[in-house]
Design a protein around this motif. Structure first.
Motif, mmCIF file in Angstrom:
data_model
loop_
_atom_site.group_PDB
_atom_site.id
_atom_site.type_symbol
_atom_site.label_atom_id
_atom_site.label_comp_id
_atom_site.label_asym_id
_atom_site.label_seq_id
_atom_site.Cartn_x
_atom_site.Cartn_y
_atom_site.Cartn_z
ATOM 1 N N TYR A 188 1.182 -0.990 0.135
ATOM 2 C CA TYR A 188 0.219 0.014 0.164
ATOM 3 C C TYR A 188 0.945 1.252 0.007
ATOM 4 C CZ TYR A 188 1.023 1.007 4.834
ATOM 5 O OH TYR A 188 1.646 1.370 6.182
ATOM 6 N N GLU A 189 0.190 2.331 -0.238
ATOM 7 C CA GLU A 189 0.945 3.523 -0.375
ATOM 8 C C GLU A 189 0.056 4.819 0.134
ATOM 9 O OE1 GLU A 189 2.041 6.075 -3.439
ATOM 10 O OE2 GLU A 189 1.400 4.487 -4.848
ATOM 11 N N GLU A 190 0.526 5.786 0.796
ATOM 12 C CA GLU A 190 -0.314 6.691 1.194
ATOM 13 C C GLU A 190 -0.021 8.279 0.643
ATOM 14 O OE1 GLU A 190 0.147 6.726 5.532
ATOM 15 O OE2 GLU A 190 -1.494 5.269 5.805
ATOM 16 N N ILE A 191 -0.746 9.004 0.143
ATOM 17 C CA ILE A 191 -0.723 10.182 -0.459
ATOM 18 C C ILE A 191 -1.571 11.285 0.576
ATOM 19 C CG2 ILE A 191 -1.173 11.602 -2.395
ATOM 20 C CD1 ILE A 191 -1.241 9.019 -4.087
ATOM 21 N N PHE A 192 -0.495 12.332 1.026
ATOM 22 C CA PHE A 192 -1.462 13.269 2.032
ATOM 23 C C PHE A 192 -0.998 14.543 1.301
ATOM 24 C CE2 PHE A 192 -1.645 16.112 5.304
ATOM 25 C CZ PHE A 192 -2.611 15.664 6.252
ATOM 26 N N PHE A 193 -2.065 15.487 1.202
ATOM 27 C CA PHE A 193 -1.834 16.775 0.642
ATOM 28 C C PHE A 193 -2.333 17.708 1.710
ATOM 29 C CE2 PHE A 193 -2.372 14.865 -3.453
ATOM 30 C CZ PHE A 193 -1.332 15.168 -4.268
ATOM 31 N N HIS A 194 -1.490 18.723 2.340
ATOM 32 C CA HIS A 194 -2.202 19.991 3.031
ATOM 33 C C HIS A 194 -2.667 20.858 1.978
ATOM 34 C CE1 HIS A 194 0.748 18.713 6.328
ATOM 35 N NE2 HIS A 194 1.338 18.171 5.319
ATOM 36 N N VAL A 195 -4.063 21.518 2.487
ATOM 37 C CA VAL A 195 -4.926 22.204 1.462
ATOM 38 C C VAL A 195 -4.975 23.654 2.029
ATOM 39 C CG1 VAL A 195 -7.072 22.222 0.334
ATOM 40 C CG2 VAL A 195 -5.890 20.007 0.907
ATOM 41 N N TYR A 196 -4.753 24.519 1.245
ATOM 42 C CA TYR A 196 -4.853 25.936 1.500
ATOM 43 C C TYR A 196 -5.749 26.808 0.820
ATOM 44 C CZ TYR A 196 -0.614 25.652 4.186
ATOM 45 O OH TYR A 196 0.576 25.323 5.219
ATOM 46 N N ARG A 197 -6.403 27.760 1.193
ATOM 47 C CA ARG A 197 -7.432 28.485 0.578
ATOM 48 C C ARG A 197 -6.610 29.861 0.828
ATOM 49 N NH1 ARG A 197 -11.435 32.201 2.567
ATOM 50 N NH2 ARG A 197 -13.077 32.592 1.073
ATOM 51 N N ASN A 198 -6.410 30.507 -0.414
ATOM 52 C CA ASN A 198 -5.627 31.898 -0.346
ATOM 53 C C ASN A 198 -4.660 32.143 0.592
ATOM 54 O OD1 ASN A 198 -7.553 32.561 -2.355
ATOM 55 N ND2 ASN A 198 -9.018 33.597 -0.751
ATOM 56 N N ASP A 199 -3.932 31.000 0.398
ATOM 57 C CA ASP A 199 -2.497 31.095 1.645
ATOM 58 C C ASP A 199 -2.826 30.643 3.172
ATOM 59 O OD1 ASP A 199 -0.843 31.526 -0.718
ATOM 60 O OD2 ASP A 199 -1.216 33.804 -0.086
ATOM 61 N N SER A 200 -4.102 30.492 3.360
ATOM 62 C CA SER A 200 -4.363 30.023 4.804
ATOM 63 C C SER A 200 -4.802 28.441 4.631
ATOM 64 C CB SER A 200 -5.517 30.888 5.351
ATOM 65 O OG SER A 200 -5.351 32.040 5.445
ATOM 66 N N LYS A 201 -4.226 27.709 5.698
ATOM 67 C CA LYS A 201 -4.525 26.131 5.596
ATOM 68 C C LYS A 201 -5.792 25.883 6.117
ATOM 69 C CE LYS A 201 -2.366 21.955 7.134
ATOM 70 N NZ LYS A 201 -1.248 21.044 7.787
ATOM 71 N N ILE A 202 -6.630 25.162 5.339
ATOM 72 C CA ILE A 202 -8.126 25.047 5.763
ATOM 73 C C ILE A 202 -8.238 23.220 5.915
ATOM 74 C CG2 ILE A 202 -8.950 26.856 4.688
ATOM 75 C CD1 ILE A 202 -9.782 24.770 2.148
ATOM 76 N N GLY A 203 -7.305 22.472 5.688
ATOM 77 C CA GLY A 203 -7.384 21.308 5.829
ATOM 78 C C GLY A 203 -6.584 20.068 5.081
ATOM 79 N N PHE A 204 -7.013 18.883 4.792
ATOM 80 C CA PHE A 204 -6.138 18.000 4.014
ATOM 81 C C PHE A 204 -6.918 17.141 3.143
ATOM 82 C CE2 PHE A 204 -8.272 16.028 7.857
ATOM 83 C CZ PHE A 204 -8.480 14.866 7.375
ATOM 84 N N HIS A 205 -6.241 16.532 2.416
ATOM 85 C CA HIS A 205 -6.924 15.537 1.242
ATOM 86 C C HIS A 205 -5.978 14.246 1.549
ATOM 87 C CE1 HIS A 205 -8.676 14.725 -2.885
ATOM 88 N NE2 HIS A 205 -8.442 13.394 -2.409
ATOM 89 N N LYS A 206 -6.454 13.162 1.678
ATOM 90 C CA LYS A 206 -5.462 12.054 2.040
ATOM 91 C C LYS A 206 -6.026 10.775 1.281
ATOM 92 C CE LYS A 206 -6.650 10.677 6.830
ATOM 93 N NZ LYS A 206 -6.216 10.474 8.140
ATOM 94 N N LEU A 207 -5.151 9.904 0.982
ATOM 95 C CA LEU A 207 -5.457 8.593 0.048
ATOM 96 C C LEU A 207 -4.533 7.643 0.715
ATOM 97 C CD1 LEU A 207 -5.099 11.077 -2.358
ATOM 98 C CD2 LEU A 207 -6.437 9.265 -3.433
ATOM 99 N N LYS A 208 -5.175 6.559 0.775
ATOM 100 C CA LYS A 208 -4.433 5.230 1.022
ATOM 101 C C LYS A 208 -4.891 4.173 -0.058
ATOM 102 C CE LYS A 208 -3.596 1.342 4.364
ATOM 103 N NZ LYS A 208 -4.036 0.697 5.625
ATOM 104 N N ILE A 209 -3.813 3.597 -0.619
ATOM 105 C CA ILE A 209 -4.179 2.794 -1.915
ATOM 106 C C ILE A 209 -3.495 1.290 -1.641
ATOM 107 C CG2 ILE A 209 -3.571 2.431 -4.489
ATOM 108 C CD1 ILE A 209 -3.114 5.539 -4.518
ATOM 109 N N GLU A 210 -4.255 0.315 -1.478
ATOM 110 C CA GLU A 210 -3.755 -0.995 -0.978
ATOM 111 C C GLU A 210 -3.848 -1.765 -2.484
ATOM 112 O OE1 GLU A 210 -5.318 -4.785 1.660
ATOM 113 O OE2 GLU A 210 -6.426 -2.746 1.287
#
Length: 212
Positions: free
Chosen positions: A16-38
Motif C-alpha cells: 500500500y501507499e499513502e498520499i497526503f496533501f495539505h490544503v490551503y485557501r488563499n494562503d491559509s491552511k484549511i485542511g487535508f486530502h489523503k488517500l491510502k491505496i492498497e
C-alpha cells in the motif's frame, strides 16, 4: 510521443501507499486530502478522506467532509461508496460494476454513462489521458464532462520535481464551473493541484514538499 513516459500502469511493488496533501485557501491552511491505496495483485482498494474548514473570527464559514472507498481491477473502476457533508448538504454516491451490468445510485442517478468510467479522485493519471473525458463525480454520482489541456512539462516545488501540467475545465451538477490545474510526476503520480472555488484559490501541497 512522450505520453508513454507518464501513463504507465500503476506500480504494485508495495502492499500500500499513502498520499497526503495539505490544503490551503488563499494562503491559509484549511485542511487535508489523503488517500491510502492498497495493492492486491491486479486490484486496488483506495480509501479517500477530505476535510476542509474555512473559519473567520473563530466561526466556521464552510465545512466539507468527504469519505470515499473505491475498488479497481486493473484499470477498471468496479466500486465506489462515498458520503459527503458539503456545508450541511448530505450527498452520496454508490457505483457497482460486474460482468453483466453497472449501476449508479446516489444524489444523482445518470441513466447513460461510459462503460469504462473513471472517478474524480484524481490519483489516477488516466483521468488526463486524451482531450475530453466523462467522469464520475464521487461526491454525488453526477457525471462531469471534462475538457483536458496538456500545458507541458514543468518543474514545481522550487524545481525539485519534473511534472506534466494539465488544465481541466467542466461544470458541476450545481452549474458551477470547474477550473482545475493538476500536476503528475514522470511516473504518473499525482503531486499537486489548484482549483478555483467561490473566487478563491484552493491549493494542494504534497506532504513531502510542504513547508509550514
Amino acid at each position: 510521443l512522450f505520453f508513454s513516459l507518464f501513463f504507465s500502469t500503476f506500480s504494485f511493488a508495495k502492499d500500500y501507499e499513502e498520499i497526503f496533501f495539505h490544503v490551503y485557501r488563499n494562503d491559509s491552511k484549511i485542511g487535508f486530502h489523503k488517500l491510502k491505496i492498497e495493492n492486491n495483485q491486479n486490484s486496488k482498494n483506495v480509501e479517500i478522506s477530505i476535510n476542509f474548514k474555512v473559519k473567520f473570527l473563530g466561526f466556521t464559514l464552510y465545512d466539507y467532509d468527504h469519505k470515499n472507498f473505491e475498488k479497481w481491477i486493473g484499470n477498471d473502476l468496479v466500486k465506489v461508496n462515498s458520503k459527503t457533508n458539503k456545508n450541511g448538504d448530505l450527498l452520496n454516491c454508490t457505483f457497482v460494476k460486474n460482468e453483466n451490468s453497472s449501476k449508479i445510485l446516489g444524489t444523482f442517478n445518470p441513466k447513460n454513462f461510459p462503460e469504462n468510467l473513471i472517478s474524480t479522485s484524481y490519483w489516477n493519471v488516466d483521468l488526463v489521458r486524451g482531450e475530453k473525458k466523462t467522469v464520475l463525480n464521487t461526491q454525488d454520482c453526477n457525471l462531469i464532462d471534462f475538457k483536458i489541456d496538456n500545458l507541458g512539462i514543468k518543474k514545481i516545488y522550487n524545481n525539485k520535481i519534473l511534472t506534466t501540467h494539465y488544465k481541466l475545465t467542466g461544470k458541476e451538477s450545481s452549474g458551477e464551473d470547474l477550473n482545475i490545474d493538476i500536476w503528475y510526476d514522470m511516473k504518473g503520480n499525482w503531486v499537486k493541484m489548484i482549483f478555483l472555488k467561490d473566487n478563491s484559490s484552493i491549493e494542494y501541497f504534497l506532504d513531502k514538499f510542504h513547508e509550514e
